[in-house]
Design an enzyme around this catalytic site. Structure first.
Site, PDB file in Angstrom:
ATOM      1  N   HIS A  61     -50.920  17.617   1.227  1.00  0.00           N
ATOM      2  CA  HIS A  61     -51.181  16.532   0.288  1.00  0.00           C
ATOM      3  C   HIS A  61     -51.383  15.201   1.011  1.00  0.00           C
ATOM      4  O   HIS A  61     -52.186  14.375   0.584  1.00  0.00           O
ATOM      5  CB  HIS A  61     -50.021  16.386  -0.700  1.00  0.00           C
ATOM      6  CG  HIS A  61     -50.221  17.145  -1.974  1.00  0.00           C
ATOM      7  ND1 HIS A  61     -50.980  16.663  -3.008  1.00  0.00           N
ATOM      8  CD2 HIS A  61     -49.761  18.355  -2.375  1.00  0.00           C
ATOM      9  CE1 HIS A  61     -50.980  17.538  -4.004  1.00  0.00           C
ATOM     10  NE2 HIS A  61     -50.258  18.569  -3.642  1.00  0.00           N
ATOM     11  N   HIS A  76     -23.033 -11.426 -38.020  1.00  0.00           N
ATOM     12  CA  HIS A  76     -23.091  -9.999 -38.324  1.00  0.00           C
ATOM     13  C   HIS A  76     -22.156  -9.673 -39.497  1.00  0.00           C
ATOM     14  O   HIS A  76     -22.503  -8.924 -40.412  1.00  0.00           O
ATOM     15  CB  HIS A  76     -22.660  -9.168 -37.100  1.00  0.00           C
ATOM     16  CG  HIS A  76     -23.686  -9.089 -36.004  1.00  0.00           C
ATOM     17  ND1 HIS A  76     -24.143 -10.182 -35.343  1.00  0.00           N
ATOM     18  CD2 HIS A  76     -24.314  -8.014 -35.457  1.00  0.00           C
ATOM     19  CE1 HIS A  76     -25.018  -9.807 -34.413  1.00  0.00           C
ATOM     20  NE2 HIS A  76     -25.142  -8.481 -34.470  1.00  0.00           N
ATOM     21  N   GLU A  78     -39.112  17.344  -5.513  1.00  0.00           N
ATOM     22  CA  GLU A  78     -40.114  17.442  -6.568  1.00  0.00           C
ATOM     23  C   GLU A  78     -40.402  18.905  -6.911  1.00  0.00           C
ATOM     24  O   GLU A  78     -40.359  19.313  -8.067  1.00  0.00           O
ATOM     25  CB  GLU A  78     -41.396  16.741  -6.102  1.00  0.00           C
ATOM     26  CG  GLU A  78     -42.547  16.844  -7.087  1.00  0.00           C
ATOM     27  CD  GLU A  78     -43.836  16.270  -6.533  1.00  0.00           C
ATOM     28  OE1 GLU A  78     -44.751  16.028  -7.336  1.00  0.00           O
ATOM     29  OE2 GLU A  78     -43.949  16.081  -5.301  1.00  0.00           O
ATOM     30  N   HIS A  79     -40.759  19.691  -5.906  1.00  0.00           N
ATOM     31  CA  HIS A  79     -41.022  21.115  -6.089  1.00  0.00           C
ATOM     32  C   HIS A  79     -39.964  21.919  -5.342  1.00  0.00           C
ATOM     33  O   HIS A  79     -39.664  21.605  -4.186  1.00  0.00           O
ATOM     34  CB  HIS A  79     -42.388  21.514  -5.509  1.00  0.00           C
ATOM     35  CG  HIS A  79     -43.534  20.695  -6.002  1.00  0.00           C
ATOM     36  ND1 HIS A  79     -44.111  19.688  -5.253  1.00  0.00           N
ATOM     37  CD2 HIS A  79     -44.216  20.742  -7.169  1.00  0.00           C
ATOM     38  CE1 HIS A  79     -45.105  19.154  -5.933  1.00  0.00           C
ATOM     39  NE2 HIS A  79     -45.196  19.762  -7.111  1.00  0.00           N
TER      40      HIS A  79
END
Length: 427
Positions: free
Chosen positions: A253, A411, A318-319
């Site tokens: 990659h 509130h 990642e993998h």
């Protein structure tokens, strides 16, 4: 005992490079904010030698890309998109709207609402990543996103025809030929010719990833993505040739893509390192994969599967490809990973290109707190409430006291005004 037989570059060198990227990206995004289309044209010319009259492709230009692509390629794209679409449809069906009466007269619910617009970035520098068009555009379409724009850099001086076809087949509403930080910045910030989107998705190089990081908050993003990572977990039930091929298949990659080998067999570790050297000599992308392996590759030997789970969860890759006698052990026990590939029969390439799961996944240890891109990333889970006057009296008493406890008197008055008004009506 954990033993490192090979280590990668020290983290300090990586941090120095990251700082340089941050500074460059900041300058480009600031310039796009100030000068819009004029900045896009300059950066596209500078980085891609590409400055057409319009970055958006016309219908005629898109159709001409179809003519450049063979029927086999179109069929292959269609097959891959069918697998990705089918899995995304099942994922979408698992996300259900909720409405429940939690107390008498108190109805609470949530709706899963698609974001209105998404910008999908498809890398095309070193490799024209056609698959990234499927992963982002198709999944956004299944989620119900109304406006999907997609962009990729030019390839050899023109839009890459297969990427354009994949974007169009996937359902993109607008297609641009524009790359890098300038593309991501244009989609998020907007220019005279490109309307901004609400969310950015898709992988990219270090500069694209940093641009998404800097733009997060102004727009949503899928996740922070760094260089592709792979972790191969193996024991002596598989051979070194298979292990080496799966390591280098992801190392190609880019030169900074970590590939880590984790095993309980010292012999397999040694033979795999030898096999990596052999395959690098014959792999067409061996120059890139080799640099990644030498600079970022690691080989780690453990004594047990349990020890490998411990190391793998710390890496949070990642993998993660598991090739052991009992790969389901890792499915049952691992908690930090982008995607698991179980057994020698599968591999990361299947997930990257065609099998149906999404390949946009967390890197740099982000798997500790997020999964990857999926149909749910394009949905906002938004709550609502409805309440009867009788229930408002009951809930209001508790709310009034709890607001006073915290000192939020405004509130408290929101509750008290309803207590005063509804008390008489329900007597």
């Amino acid at each position: 005992m954990i033993r490192h037989m090979k280590t990668g570059r020290p983290g300090k060198e990586v941090a120095t490079q990251d700082a340089m990227v941050r500074q460059t990206v900041e300058g480009i995004l600031d310039d796009i904010t100030r000068r819009g289309d004029a900045a896009l044209c300059e950066y596209s010319e500078k980085f891609d030698n590409w400055n057409p009259p319009s970055f958006r492709l016309t219908d005629e230009e898109i159709q001409s890309c179809y003519k450049e692509v063979s029927d086999r390629v179109k069929d292959d794209i269609g097959f891959a998109q069918t697998q990705i679409r089918n899995f995304a449809v099942h994922q979408r069906a698992a996300l259900r709207d909720v409405e429940v009466e939690t107390l008498p007269g108190v109805v609470l619910g949530h709706k899963n609402i698609p974001v209105n617009s998404v910008g999908c970035y498809v890398p095309g520098g070193r490799y024209p990543m056609v698959a990234s068009a499927h992963m982002s555009v198709v999944t956004a379409k299944v989620a119900g996103v109304e406006r999907i724009i997609a962009t990729a850099p030019p390839n050899r001086g023109k839009p890459h025809p297969a990427i354009v076809v994949a974007m169009d087949m996937g359902g993109a509403d607008e297609i641009y030929c524009l790359g890098g930080v300038q593309a991501v910045g244009a989609m998020a910030i907007g220019t005279e010719s490109i309307a901004p989107v609400d969310m950015l998705v898709g992988p990219g190089n270090a500069y694209v990833a940093e641009a998404k990081r800097q733009l997060f908050g102004r727009v949503g993003i899928d996740l922070f993505a760094g260089p592709t990572e792979t972790l191969v977990i193996a024991d002596e039930s598989v051979d070194a040739e298979l292990c080496a091929a799966d390591l280098l298949g992801q190392a190609e990659h880019g030169p900074s893509s970590p590939a880590i080998f984790l095993t309980t067999s010292e012999k397999l570790a040694e033979t795999t390192m030898v096999e990596v050297e052999r395959q690098l000599k014959i792999l067409p992308t061996g120059d890139i994969a080799g640099q990644a392996w030498y600079d970022y590759g690691q080989v780690i030997v453990c004594d047990t599967d349990a020890e490998m789970v411990q190391v793998a969860d710390d890496i949070a890759s990642e993998h993660v490809q598991v090739m052991t006698r009992n790969p389901d052990y890792f499915l049952q026990n691992m908690t930090n990973y982008g995607a698991l590939f179980l057994g020698a029969e599968t591999n990361v390439s299947y997930g990257d290109k065609v099998i149906g799961t999404n390949h946009t996944l967390p890197t740099k240890k982000a798997a500790r707190y997020t999964g990857g891109l999926w149909v749910g990333k394009f949905l906002k889970t938004c709550t609502y409430q409805k309440i009867s006057r009788e229930a408002s009296l009951q809930v209001g008493e508790y709310c009034s006291r709890l607001c006073e406890l915290e000192g939020f008197m405004g509130h408290k008055e929101q509750a008290d005004i309803r207590l005063r008004r509804y008390a008489g009506e329900t007597d």
